[in-house]
Scaffold this motif. Sequence first.
Motif: not given
Lengths: 166, 844
Positions: A55-57, A60, A68-71, A84-85, A158-159, B125, B236, B239
């Motif tokens: 989720c990249s939270l 941030v 660094f996140v790529e989903s 889902e991710r 989703a989560i 999220p 996805f 963000r």
Amino acid sequence: MLAALLKGLWTTLRSMFEPPVTYQYPEVKRPVRDRYKGRHYLQRYDNGLEKCIGCSLCAVACPADAIFVESSENTDENRYSPGERYASTYEINMLRCIFCGYCEDACPTEAIVLGHNYELSFTNRRDAIYTKDMLINPVSIAGQPTPMKVEAGQFDRAIPEMEDPK
Amino acid sequence: MSSSQVKLMIDGNTLEAPRGMLLVDAALRAGIDVPVFCYHPKMEPVGMCRMCLVEIGRPSRDRQSGEFLLDENDQPIINFGPNLETACTTRIDEGWVVYINSERALEGQKQIVEFLLTSHPLDCPVCDKGGECPLQDLTMLHGPGISRFSFHDKMNSLKRVALGELIILDRERCIQCARCIRFQEEIVDDPVIEFSNRGRSLEIVTFSEPGFDSYFSGNTTDICPVGALTTSDFRFGSRPWELNAAASICPHCPVGCNIILNTRREVKMGGSEIVKRVLPRQNEMINEIWICDKGRFAYSYAMDSERLSQPMIRVGGELEETSWDNALKVAAEGLKQSGANLLGLAGGRASNEDLYNFKQLIQGLDGVSMLNDFMAGGKQNQQIGLGPGSNLGDLGVGDAIVVIASDLLEEAPIWWLRVKQAAERGAKLIVANARFTKLEKYSAHTVRYSFGDAPETVLGMLHYVTGDSSLNKYAKVDGQEESARIIKEATNAVLFMGSEGSDSESSKRLVQACGSLLAATEHIGKANNGLIPVWLKNNTQGAWDMGLTPPEKHLAEEFRDRTALYLMACDPFGDNPEMLQELPQDAFVIVQELFHTPSVDRADVVFPAQSFIERDGTLTSGERVVQLFYPAVSPHGESLPDWKILARIGALLGVAMESTSAAGVMNRIAEDIEDYGEIHYRELMNREDQWPPVGGKQIYFGGTAYENSQGIGIRLSSRAQRGEAYEPVWKESPKKPKGEGIRIVPIVKLYDQGTTVLPSLLLAQRIGQPELVIGQEDADRLLLQNGAQVEVQWNGTAHQFPVAIDNDIPEGIVLLPRNRQLGLEMPMACNLTPVKPTSKEKGE
């Protein structure tokens, strides 16, 4: 004045007969506190699925911009996480990290946890970037490695709920 | 105070606004945001979500006199109703007192948010809308911190419902505001999605095949106030707060929609920037806040790995990669040696700066430069095009719009949308074409002529306007007289002229006839009046303005006896493989391209050019609006912008050209070309307050469309507007050759098999196999059924296509979508032979 001098010398003399407090690092390591914030570990559920949902939270929330996140999207053929991710790329630049733990606070699935390892040294900047493979915990005995193939419709949220996904 | 203005008080501020304005709009003008979900300024209010609850007090009136009743202090008595009312459906009136932020109103809003959240999942999220989500924002603003409902009582529905390949629906997240459904119905009239069931089971379904079959479907994801509708390319992907935004101009058609390229760094690009999605940028004069799906999804070509990344030279028959210095040297040498009879051919895809430098270079080398196109009209557009102050959005009652020889929906979807909306506002629309197009549904008048007769049809209208008896032989189609009357009586008239069914010669006659018609009805030289050519490429008008025009003769004749050929942003050998034989074997060929096209295979020197996402430049739209696009990502490989490559060759050959920056080239253009005298990059970055405000603080109002802070462009003035006289001329039609057999007519499909569309994996699925459209009579004569294979021969080449029978197509005409490799630029004679299915196929 002489009294003060003697008092100081007495302290020196006394400590000469006390056992030393120095740890012979690295042979001897001082245990850290339970809540010590060392380098990060990405967690897994018992069945092997990754807790991280990409989720990249954390990224941030990071005040040093170290994460660094790529989903990408999970499929039932290639499932990494119960939602889902998932994070297809997850990198932390340990040179930038200030070990504040904000990423841990921000994580909605308790996927990133700051551990007790503080032994981070590098000979070049590139090595300071910890990739997902380096960060993620090994699969437990009960679990399977990711990506795993699962039955269709088994994971439809989703989560995930926070307990271990069935 | 005029009677149309009313005075009212909102949260203690007194303001004046037009009577009948919606309260939500009036409040926004006063600087007060009313929270909304279902309301959208571009659509009719429905009051479905109840988010905009406010307290409204109306003054009591005396029943007999209609005067306000006053209390003891001589103040009007205000009556507050027992309930809160929706601000989005209430039209304001005199003397109202409205509370938007009162305790009671806020409590109502808070409860609506709590209610909406009872069945909205906590996906924030991972949700693609998270971070730019109106529901998220309003929950933070108006929502309660806790819910009285149990989390476990939340509804669970399907998470991933692909409405089509492009749009994915999350049923759980939908708050049932119907913005998407209303957009498809009201705005683009493609009602392919609808609600099914009711109450808690209400869900969005699509009933088209393929799913969500609309050219505008991506816009529903913009205006969705939650993350229920998402585009599959961005799903996805990132963000929203991680994205950088670069302003750009859509490169796919002559409308010139303002867009934003959202970019971020990615590992798969080696840590360099990549375009993650394309969003509309507001420009109420061009595209409002919409873009078509081609503009939204066909961007991946610019990042395709197949792109040329290194200069190449031909060594011993093979192309080999080399350095820029070497390639430039070889090119310059080649031009020096064999440049005696040089032809420069440029495509309408290049920017104004490229085309200007191209013209300068070829001119400096005493060569001939041309535009790779056949359609006429650029000169007339300079003379009598739409001038400053024009806005298709201003056309309405009393105005007329003529669309001739163009299928606007396929060629320029946003123009189609704007014309349709003008017709719905009351403008009289005349659609003249040889076949049915979807725009006819909104036309006040339809003129159906036979294929190839577009110029004569316009001349027939001219006959009814001027009474010129020499033209009465052209007045033979139904509706000409009525159309002529509508155009003559219209306050403003805009004429869209396409190229369908035209060849270069008839296109010239058509534009002359259109110009004469506009001049005779005095619809030139004024704002909102004039001609708009519907070009096949985005910057064809810019090419005309830079002095490049289509070849006078057929391109094949132009190629003969050339010693050197310079190609920029065009692929004549890919469009028509037959052309290879026309060019002398020993001709020296230089190509500036993005991809390894068939023209590159013939080249001696190849220069990799930069695409629109890597560089800056200007484009001139069909309406003659000059607009600026900005670089978004770093260049692919060693590619350079076209203008720079030309300037570097020019430097080696002693042709002085601007080589510092695109802005510098534009300064030269401003000095050199009269119409562009006022155009400089600084002026192109102009901004203007637009209504409705989108993309600012009120993001829930207009969706994810961006505010335009990077430049709305400059509309060039037409010569007629500057007082120059326009001499209408028209030519008699030549006698038509008889007994030609079947003619094949190229038509435009939005999703073509072009180099800019094919790399988009999403759109590639929608392209489908090109079909040959044939009339019932011809099909019966040839014993053809839908889907049967047929061999078509024209110009000495043969191709096979499945046929699609259309009752609307007259005998002797077949239609084929424009495509590469076909050599079918203009209509021509053809032969049809049904292909006998082999016995194996028959058995299946």
